[in-house]
Enzyme design. Structure first.
Site, PDB file in Angstrom:
ATOM      1  N   GLU A  45       0.828  -1.207   0.000  1.00  0.00           N
ATOM      2  CA  GLU A  45       0.000   0.000   0.000  1.00  0.00           C
ATOM      3  C   GLU A  45       0.867   1.264   0.000  1.00  0.00           C
ATOM      4  OE1 GLU A  45      -0.200  -2.620   2.033  1.00  0.00           O
ATOM      5  OE2 GLU A  45      -2.242  -2.975   2.752  1.00  0.00           O
ATOM      6  N   CYS A  90      -0.160   1.125   7.038  1.00  0.00           N
ATOM      7  CA  CYS A  90      -0.753   1.363   5.723  1.00  0.00           C
ATOM      8  C   CYS A  90      -2.118   2.027   5.838  1.00  0.00           C
ATOM      9  CB  CYS A  90      -0.855   0.053   4.950  1.00  0.00           C
ATOM     10  SG  CYS A  90       0.760  -0.602   4.501  1.00  0.00           S
TER      11      CYS A  90
END
Ligand SMILES: [Zn+2]
Length: 161
Positions: free
Chosen positions: A60, A91
């Site tokens: 991510e 993330c």
């Protein structure tokens, strides 16, 4: 135009494919992420923690960095995140900082834990008072540190974010 269920599935399948190929190619962990805006893929990245010796190089984070570079912005307003696994706290926070619009995930955090990627301790750690956290954390030189905030507040040509 709203994203169709077929498109949703295709973006997730791309994220899953990235995750699987990352493993089969020997590059790293089973995580992939695709960032989409207006139905168009802006960035698609896999986890590269071990390949790049970067503990923050989750799929991510890598995808957010690539998407921001591609769009020339520090915010991904209106972007949707398709990640092969439920985001870890780092993330998740990065996705919020990036102002993404929505998140779709394949595997759950429980699935990740069963595969050896347990981030539940991080979620638990965040909820603890700082005096009870496993990594000692304490204030130091607060009087000096506040100077940068004072200057920031007085700066008129700053870029707010
Ligand atoms: Zn992560």
């Amino acid at each position: 135009m709203p994203i169709s269920n077929t498109q949703h599935a295709q973006f997730m399948q791309q994220a899953i494919r990235l995750a699987t190929e990352n493993v089969t190619s020997g590059r790293g962990g089973p995580f992939g992420c695709v960032i989409v805006r207006d139905g168009e893929v802006i960035a698609a990245r896999a986890n590269s923690v071990t390949a790049t010796n970067d503990p923050t190089a989750h799929a991510e984070v890598n995808a957010i960095r690539a998407a921001c570079a591609a769009l020339g912005t520090f915010q991904l307003t209106g972007c949707d995140v398709y990640t092969s696994c439920e985001p870890c706290p780092m993330c998740l926070a990065a996705i919020y900082w990036a102002r993404c619009r929505s998140i779709y995930f394949g595997n759950t955090a429980q699935d990740a834990a069963e595969a050896g990627f347990d981030d539940s301790f991080l979620y638990a750690e965040i909820q603890r008072p700082i005096s009870e956290r496993s990594i000692p954390i304490q204030p130091l030189l607060s009087d000096e540190a506040v100077e940068s905030f004072n200057i920031w507040r007085e700066t008129t040509e700053r870029i707010d974010y």
